[in-house]
Write an enzyme that holds these catalytic residues in place. Structure first.
Site, mmCIF file in Angstrom:
data_model
loop_
_atom_site.group_PDB
_atom_site.id
_atom_site.type_symbol
_atom_site.label_atom_id
_atom_site.label_comp_id
_atom_site.label_asym_id
_atom_site.label_seq_id
_atom_site.Cartn_x
_atom_site.Cartn_y
_atom_site.Cartn_z
ATOM 1 N N CYS A 78 0.752 -1.239 0.000
ATOM 2 C CA CYS A 78 0.000 0.000 0.000
ATOM 3 C C CYS A 78 0.792 1.305 0.000
ATOM 4 O O CYS A 78 0.822 2.029 -0.982
ATOM 5 C CB CYS A 78 -0.887 -0.078 1.221
ATOM 6 S SG CYS A 78 -1.943 1.276 1.384
ATOM 7 N N HIS A 134 -3.123 6.886 3.602
ATOM 8 C CA HIS A 134 -2.036 5.988 4.024
ATOM 9 C C HIS A 134 -0.638 6.475 3.660
ATOM 10 O O HIS A 134 0.255 5.677 3.382
ATOM 11 C CB HIS A 134 -2.256 4.559 3.486
ATOM 12 C CG HIS A 134 -1.894 3.536 4.530
ATOM 13 N ND1 HIS A 134 -2.183 2.207 4.429
ATOM 14 C CD2 HIS A 134 -1.237 3.686 5.721
ATOM 15 C CE1 HIS A 134 -1.740 1.579 5.502
ATOM 16 N NE2 HIS A 134 -1.170 2.460 6.301
#
Ligand SMILES: *[C@@H]1O[C@H](CO)[C@@H](O)[C@H](O)[C@H]1NC(C)=O
Ligand SMILES: *[C@@H]1O[C@H](CO)[C@@H](O)[C@H](O)[C@H]1NC(C)=O
Ligand SMILES: *[C@@H]1O[C@H](CO)[C@@H](O)[C@H](O)[C@H]1NC(C)=O
Length: 389
Positions: A78, A134
């Site tokens: 991610c 994120h």
């Protein structure tokens, strides 16, 4: 290139306007709307056109009418992938090669690096982000709104609950992880499934924005990452899948597919579509233990096998010259930064030192791509490089 296409339509006289068009202020309406849809943990196999048993009619149609990227690479997880997308640089150049940014880790995308939305704002784009960030939040300066987005609605971390939007780091340590710009979005604490909630937000943004002004929309869905949760109606076609994780994942993907369909409808309804470029990408390979499949590729999310880094990706746009084709050239997630800035008629400063390349002609006109290799990671001084045939 789009800028060249625009210019070709002008008479010799308007060549005088070249300096004006190429930098500073573009002809109104000439800069395309850029819509980047990033799925989370969608496996290579998990799209109808790669032979999945999970039906994705919207993705299949958009890809079939656009250009499928069949040699497309991302990072195995991610934060590294997202950092590359937003800076055009390898994660080894931003210090983000060590896994994801954990909830309590005081780290974020380096503040001195220009981001994609910052560069697009320089040439007049409105920039909006909906979904999963994120890339760190330990200081206010790290927040999406400080990193180039006019507005942000989404989560700062990953893998929170799809309905409550709470993220638990360890049992008992939980926090509400849904934000509107810089503040907790308590008014959305009403249990709406994130794929639907984010799509509604995108519809609102498109409805309230003027389609004559260029917009950059970064839609980073939480789906289809664990926890495996989906509204009941999306299970309808998948009751026969025995593996419970796969069944739930299928339902989540069905909902994501519908969401992308709804975003496309909104682009059409509010007058953006004809001048838009939609890019669809997964952030990394699927996680088989959480329902994903990368078959026939080896490995999974978190590994540098093909199953971790070769992603589902396509471009859909009425502006493509080569609609309905498959691009087999090497395309890397860092390529979007220079590609989108060039499409937006923005400027890439030489001192930025990007790792990606402008690949619009490769995608849109099927020219050969010059890139033959990419760097995946540096690990204990061993360079893991992947050379394409
Ligand atoms: C971007 O970040 C790297 C590492 O932090 C740094 O070396 C570089 O000078 C930064 N600035 C720009 C404009 O790229
Ligand atoms: C798509 O739009 C339909 C019709 O408005 C709606 O019922 C559905 O919930 C939407 N789906 C998603 C995933 O947003
Ligand atoms: C990349 O290499 C670094 C060491 O330089 C290591 O910490 C990290 O786990 C590697 N990334 C992946 C996804 O394996």
């Amino acid at each position: 290139m789009l800028a060249a296409g625009v210019l070709a339509g002008f008479s010799a006289l308007s060549l005088l306007a070249y300096g004006y068009l190429s930098w500073g202020g573009a002809e109104p309406g000439s800069q395309p709307h850029l819509v980047f849809i990033l799925a989370d943990d969608q496996g290579f196999r998990d799209v109808g056109y790669h032979g999945s048993e999970i039906r994705t009619p919207a993705l299949d149609r958009l890809a079939a009418e656009g250009v499928k990227l069949e040699n497309y690479y991302v990072q195995p997880m991610c934060t590294p992938s997202r950092s590359q997308l937003i800076t055009g640089k390898y994660q080894i150049h931003t210090g983000l090669q060590h896994s994801i940014i954990r909830p309590t880790q005081p780290n974020c995308l380096p503040l001195d690096n220009m981001t994609l939305p910052q560069k697009l704002k320089e040439v007049g784009y409105s920039t909006h982000m909906v979904g999963k960030w994120h890339l760190g939040f330990y200081r206010k300066e790290c927040m999406p709104t400080q990193r180039g987005f006019d507005s942000f609605f989404g989560s700062l971390l990953g893998s929170g609950d799809y309905y409550t939007h709470y993220k638990c780091d360890s049992p008992g340590i939980c926090g509400y992880d849904l934000y509107e710009n810089d503040n907790a979005a308590w008014d959305h604490d009403n249990g709406i499934y994130s794929t639907q909630m984010y799509t509604q937000k995108v519809q609102q943004i498109l409805q309230s924005h003027n389609p004559k002004k260029p917009i950059f929309l970064y839609i980073a869905y939480q789906a289809v990452h664990s926890p495996l949760q989906a509204p009941g109606k999306y299970f309808e076609n998948y009751r026969s899948i025995n593996n419970i994780n796969r069944r739930r994942y299928a339902a989540m993907l069905a909902c994501l597919d519908e969401a992308v369909h709804n975003v496309t409808l909104a682009l059409k309804r509010y007058g953006y579509y004809d001048n838009s470029i939609i890019i669809y990408s997964s952030d990394n390979g699927g996680q088989p233990m959480a329902g994903g499949s990368n078959w026939p590729l080896r490995g999974s999310k978190g590994t540098y096998w093909e199953g971790g880094i070769r992603a589902v990706g396509f471009v859909h746009s009425p502006l493509l010259k080569n609609k309905g084709s498959v691009c087999k050239e090497l395309v890397h997630i860092t390529d979007w930064f220079p590609t989108l800035i060039t499409l937006a008629e923005g400027r890439i400063d030489e001192d930025i030192q990007l790792d990606g390349y402008d690949i619009w002609e490769t995608i849109s006109e099927a020219t050969f791509q010059i890139t033959m290799e990419m760097t995946l990671n540096f690990s204990n001084s061993i360079v893991e490089a992947h050379i394409m045939e």
